[in-house]
Design a protein around this motif. Structure first.
Motif, PDB file in Angstrom:
ATOM      1  N   ASN A  53       0.828  -1.205   0.000  1.00 43.22           N
ATOM      2  CA  ASN A  53       0.000   0.000   0.000  1.00 43.22           C
ATOM      3  C   ASN A  53       0.864   1.256   0.000  1.00 43.22           C
ATOM      4  OD1 ASN A  53      -2.625   1.498   0.492  1.00 43.22           O
ATOM      5  ND2 ASN A  53      -1.478   2.073   2.325  1.00 43.22           N
ATOM      6  N   SER A  56       2.095   2.147  -3.524  1.00 42.41           N
ATOM      7  CA  SER A  56       1.049   2.646  -4.433  1.00 42.41           C
ATOM      8  C   SER A  56       0.534   4.007  -3.968  1.00 42.41           C
ATOM      9  CB  SER A  56      -0.105   1.645  -4.518  1.00 42.41           C
ATOM     10  OG  SER A  56       0.349   0.416  -5.027  1.00 42.41           O
ATOM     11  N   VAL A  57       0.428   4.204  -2.666  1.00 44.39           N
ATOM     12  CA  VAL A  57       0.055   5.526  -2.153  1.00 44.39           C
ATOM     13  C   VAL A  57       1.089   6.560  -2.611  1.00 44.39           C
ATOM     14  CG1 VAL A  57      -0.052   6.921  -0.039  1.00 44.39           C
ATOM     15  CG2 VAL A  57      -1.339   4.782  -0.183  1.00 44.39           C
ATOM     16  N   GLY A  60       0.348   7.498  -6.059  1.00 46.06           N
ATOM     17  CA  GLY A  60      -0.812   8.385  -6.121  1.00 46.06           C
ATOM     18  C   GLY A  60      -0.445   9.812  -5.742  1.00 46.06           C
ATOM     19  N   ASP A  88       3.140   0.777 -10.706  1.00 47.77           N
ATOM     20  CA  ASP A  88       2.560   2.057 -10.289  1.00 47.77           C
ATOM     21  C   ASP A  88       3.562   3.204 -10.357  1.00 47.77           C
ATOM     22  OD1 ASP A  88       0.375   0.481  -9.828  1.00 47.77           O
ATOM     23  OD2 ASP A  88       0.678   0.317  -7.672  1.00 47.77           O
ATOM     24  N   HIS A  92       4.741   4.567 -14.983  1.00 45.79           N
ATOM     25  CA  HIS A  92       4.279   5.945 -15.158  1.00 45.79           C
ATOM     26  C   HIS A  92       5.414   6.958 -15.009  1.00 45.79           C
ATOM     27  CE1 HIS A  92       0.835   3.471 -13.886  1.00 45.79           C
ATOM     28  NE2 HIS A  92       0.168   4.195 -14.745  1.00 45.79           N
TER      29      HIS A  92
ATOM     30  N   PHE B 105      -3.962   5.843 -14.106  1.00 50.04           N
ATOM     31  CA  PHE B 105      -2.986   4.772 -13.894  1.00 50.04           C
ATOM     32  C   PHE B 105      -3.284   3.562 -14.773  1.00 50.04           C
ATOM     33  CE2 PHE B 105      -2.793   7.054  -9.834  1.00 50.04           C
ATOM     34  CZ  PHE B 105      -1.414   7.225  -9.721  1.00 50.04           C
ATOM     35  N   ALA B 106      -2.218   2.890 -15.165  1.00 50.23           N
ATOM     36  CA  ALA B 106      -2.345   1.612 -15.853  1.00 50.23           C
ATOM     37  C   ALA B 106      -2.647   0.546 -14.796  1.00 50.23           C
ATOM     38  CB  ALA B 106      -1.048   1.279 -16.577  1.00 50.23           C
ATOM     39  N   SER B 109      -3.406  -5.430 -12.858  1.00 49.09           N
ATOM     40  CA  SER B 109      -3.078  -6.341 -11.771  1.00 49.09           C
ATOM     41  C   SER B 109      -3.934  -5.913 -10.578  1.00 49.09           C
ATOM     42  CB  SER B 109      -1.593  -6.236 -11.426  1.00 49.09           C
ATOM     43  OG  SER B 109      -1.303  -7.072 -10.336  1.00 49.09           O
ATOM     44  N   LEU B 110      -4.750  -6.816 -10.102  1.00 47.96           N
ATOM     45  CA  LEU B 110      -5.724  -6.444  -9.065  1.00 47.96           C
ATOM     46  C   LEU B 110      -5.038  -6.157  -7.736  1.00 47.96           C
ATOM     47  CD1 LEU B 110      -8.469  -9.031 -10.047  1.00 47.96           C
ATOM     48  CD2 LEU B 110      -8.471  -6.574 -10.487  1.00 47.96           C
ATOM     49  N   GLY B 111      -5.681  -5.285  -6.960  1.00 48.51           N
ATOM     50  CA  GLY B 111      -5.145  -4.970  -5.640  1.00 48.51           C
ATOM     51  C   GLY B 111      -4.281  -3.723  -5.598  1.00 48.51           C
ATOM     52  N   HIS B 112      -4.182  -2.999  -6.706  1.00 51.90           N
ATOM     53  CA  HIS B 112      -3.391  -1.761  -6.725  1.00 51.90           C
ATOM     54  C   HIS B 112      -4.267  -0.512  -6.622  1.00 51.90           C
ATOM     55  CE1 HIS B 112       0.643  -3.285  -8.416  1.00 51.90           C
ATOM     56  NE2 HIS B 112      -0.103  -4.349  -8.219  1.00 51.90           N
ATOM     57  N   SER B 115      -5.148   1.566  -3.328  1.00 54.74           N
ATOM     58  CA  SER B 115      -3.991   2.287  -2.776  1.00 54.74           C
ATOM     59  C   SER B 115      -3.657   3.508  -3.622  1.00 54.74           C
ATOM     60  CB  SER B 115      -2.768   1.367  -2.716  1.00 54.74           C
ATOM     61  OG  SER B 115      -2.965   0.313  -1.811  1.00 54.74           O
ATOM     62  N   LEU B 116      -3.715   3.350  -4.940  1.00 56.03           N
ATOM     63  CA  LEU B 116      -3.454   4.493  -5.822  1.00 56.03           C
ATOM     64  C   LEU B 116      -4.486   5.595  -5.568  1.00 56.03           C
ATOM     65  CD1 LEU B 116      -2.719   2.440  -9.065  1.00 56.03           C
ATOM     66  CD2 LEU B 116      -1.074   3.868  -7.840  1.00 56.03           C
ATOM     67  N   ALA B 118      -6.149   6.039  -2.790  1.00 49.72           N
ATOM     68  CA  ALA B 118      -5.906   6.604  -1.460  1.00 49.72           C
ATOM     69  C   ALA B 118      -4.780   7.636  -1.518  1.00 49.72           C
ATOM     70  CB  ALA B 118      -5.572   5.498  -0.459  1.00 49.72           C
ATOM     71  N   SER B 146      -3.481  -6.471  -0.287  1.00 48.48           N
ATOM     72  CA  SER B 146      -3.145  -5.056  -0.462  1.00 48.48           C
ATOM     73  C   SER B 146      -4.403  -4.188  -0.485  1.00 48.48           C
ATOM     74  CB  SER B 146      -2.337  -4.849  -1.748  1.00 48.48           C
ATOM     75  OG  SER B 146      -3.029  -5.383  -2.858  1.00 48.48           O
ATOM     76  N   GLU B 149      -5.014  -3.470   3.026  1.00 46.86           N
ATOM     77  CA  GLU B 149      -4.023  -2.480   3.473  1.00 46.86           C
ATOM     78  C   GLU B 149      -4.502  -1.072   3.108  1.00 46.86           C
ATOM     79  OE1 GLU B 149      -0.084  -3.120   1.926  1.00 46.86           O
ATOM     80  OE2 GLU B 149       0.080  -5.159   2.682  1.00 46.86           O
ATOM     81  N   ALA B 150      -5.013  -0.961   1.887  1.00 44.57           N
ATOM     82  CA  ALA B 150      -5.464   0.349   1.415  1.00 44.57           C
ATOM     83  C   ALA B 150      -6.678   0.836   2.205  1.00 44.57           C
ATOM     84  CB  ALA B 150      -5.803   0.268  -0.073  1.00 44.57           C
TER      85      ALA B 150
END
Lengths: 302, 266
Positions: A53, A56-57, A60, A88, A92, B105-106, B109-112, B115-116, B118, B146, B149-150
């Motif tokens: 997490n 990825s946060v 973001g 992620d 990018h 975002f690309a 893949s699941l579970g990203h 979080s992105l 957030a 994940s 987690e998010a």
């Protein structure tokens, strides 16, 4: 290097990037990063024990033009969340800076779960990635400034500077020659360089190695200085020493690079991290000896 | 975002047909999960998002529904949709990393995605602006650690500018969610967190509108009870439509069914 890291980042909070800075930690930094926490306030974020997490946060946040630094023990920073870094951040080209503490065998007797001996190899397979491996504690100011100014994602492999007593640390540069003479060319990655300086300086000038420390990878982003290329062309022997596994390490990258440039190497020796764990555990120095990365092993192969 | 202020049944029907046409012409599957997600995406993009608001498609395999929604907004054109799944296209099977402004975002893949989302919502919160973020997840995706987690992170940081939607169509890659790794009912698990959970019919535009209305003082999670393959009876609740492309006969049958239902629609 943690104190130097904290000092450099605290100084950065007073600079031009201050309003954009965000620092994420994976629940680490006790007795080290408190000044940074105080300086950043709400923009110092303990993301908890949840590294996937956290990465990825970070992506973001960076996508919204914030300057993002992420900190953890090295393997938790790149191995657990590798897919998050790949998809992620690097897909990018987001300029997130990953800081891994205890690169190589830095966590010693903590055991193989805490070692980071394939870090820069796997990360440099990713698009746009830069790697910084400071050699001395004093390098951290320059590394933070250079990584922070870069538009690329980056990984900073932190260790512990190991210069000999009384050594005048040269100013930071991505390539530095630390000893010179008529012997072999030895290239080291990061702090390991410091462990060889004293022994090399005791050798007669005629056989003393030309010891170089590289602090930024890959070679496409940090070309070798002409003087080093010239030394390699003339030397009877080239040695690479790195606290990293052989596959994907700097040694193989260097040889491919030299082959591309049609630069012949007469004799090549490679000292590298030989295993994630051995039969018995021990300190970083113990593990270096097990891997023949110690000074005596280096002198023996030269 | 400039969309239609209030979508009518005809808008939903037109989008459904265009999605099927795009998948048929490209010979591409993943239709079931696109049809389950399409209605919510249409409402979110046309009627909810504005200004700098962001949408993050965590279930990237529903890119077809996203592209169709952007087409309905005029952000993609007919020629763009014809390039779906072709060589030298931006419209890959999963959302691209660059090139389409509305896609952050690309994913794939699941579970990203959560979080992105957030991180994106946190960025707006730190900047002190009121920009909102919507994230659409699948239901099977909640098997990814994940994603939890998010959720923990988003709750802890009180990201009230983030709305999480779950396309709860009950089917995943190789079985039903209840058979594979049951958390049924998922909303019971979600309600264990400090979140505002709403469970609604994911194909009822008014229910989606109502769920999105107002502001919440807790993280908002909208569980969309949906039907995989919604709107095409031979696809509905059938796992093979996670994968299969349409034959010409199937495409015609599907369009005829949707058009029969259009009779009398406003």
């Amino acid at each position: 290097m943690r104190k130097q890291l904290c000092d450099a980042l605290v100084a950065r909070t007073a600079g031009a990037a201050s309003s954009r800075m965000v620092f994420l930690t994976g629940d680490l930094g006790f007795m080290a990063l408190e000044p940074l926490q105080q300086a950043l306030g709400a923009r110092f974020i303990n993301a908890g024990v949840a590294e996937q997490n956290m990465i990825s946060v970070a992506a973001g946040l960076a996508r919204q033009n914030l300057e993002v630094w992420v900190y953890s023990i090295a393997p938790f920073c790149y191995a657990r969340p590798f897919e998050q870094i790949r998809n992620d951040i690097t897909f990018h080209n987001l300029p997130v800076k990953l800081i891994g503490n205890g690169g190589g065998y830095g966590y010693g007797v903590m055991g193989p779960t805490h070692h980071a001996i394939e870090d820069y190899g796997v990360l440099l397979t990713l698009p746009n990635m830069s790697v910084y491996v400071p050699v001395f504690d004093q390098d951290m100011d320059a590394v933070i400034a250079r990584a922070g100014a870069s538009s690329r994602p980056a990984y900073i492999r932190m260790g512990r500077g190991e210069p000999p007593g009384g050594y005048a640390v040269p100013a930071y540069a991505p390539w530095r020659q630390l000893t010179g003479g008529g012997g072999a060319v030895v290239i080291t990655v990061g702090p390991l360089a410091g462990t060889y300086i004293a022994a090399f300086e005791r050798l007669p000038a005629k056989s003393r190695p030309n010891l170089w420390a590289v602090a930024e990878l890959p070679l496409e982003q940090n070309p070798m200085p002409a003087e080093l290329v010239s030394q390699i062309e003339q030397a009877s022997s080239l040695c690479v020493a790195e606290e990293h596994v052989r596959r994907g390490g700097f040694g193989s990258e260097l040889l491919l690079h030299l082959a591309d440039k049609n630069i012949a190497v007469r004799r090549f020796r490679h000292l590298y991290a030989r295993a994630h764990h051995f039969e018995r555990y021990g300190s970083q120095h113990f593990l270096r000896r097990q891997s023949a990365l110690d000074v005596d092993s280096m002198l023996a192969i030269l | 975002m400039t969309g239609i202020k209030k979508l009518t049944a005809k808008h939903f029907s037109a989008a459904r047909k265009r999605l099927l046409q795009m998948h048929f012409e490209s010979g591409v599957g993943h239709i079931g999960g696109n049809l389950s997600a399409l209605d919510a995406m249409l409402v979110v993009f046309h009627e909810y998002l504005s200004g700098e608001d962001k949408f993050i498609l965590s279930k990237g395999h529903s890119a077809g529904a996203l592209y169709t929604t952007l087409w309905s907004l005029g952000r993609l054109n007919e020629q763009d949709l014809k390039q779906f799944h072709q060589d030298d296209t931006l419209l890959a099977a999963h959302p691209p990393a660059q090139g389409i402004e509305d896609i952050q975002f690309a994913t794939g893949s699941l579970g990203h995605g959560l979080s992105l989302a957030a991180g994106t919502a946190l960025a707006f919160k730190l900047k002190g602006n009121a920009t909102r973020v919507v994230c659409l997840t699948s239901d099977g995706e909640w098997q990814e650690g994940s994603t939890w987690e998010a959720l923990i992170f988003a709750c802890h940081h009180r990201l009230f500018n983030l709305t999480v939607m779950v396309d709860h169509n009950n089917l995943q890659g190789f079985g039903s969610t209840a058979e594979v790794a049951s958390m049924s009912p998922l909303w019971d698990r979600l309600q264990g967190f400090d979140v505002d959970v709403q469970i609604i019919d994911g194909h009822d535009p008014d229910a989606i509108r109502t769920a999105l209305e107002g502001e919440s003082k807790r993280l908002r999670v909208i569980v969309l009870r949906t039907v995989k393959g919604h709107g095409v009876s031979f696809m509905e609740n059938r796992m093979e439509w996670h994968y299969l492309p349409l034959s010409e006969d199937q495409f015609k049958t599907a369009i005829e069914e949707i058009e029969r239902k259009e009779v009398g629609l406003k």
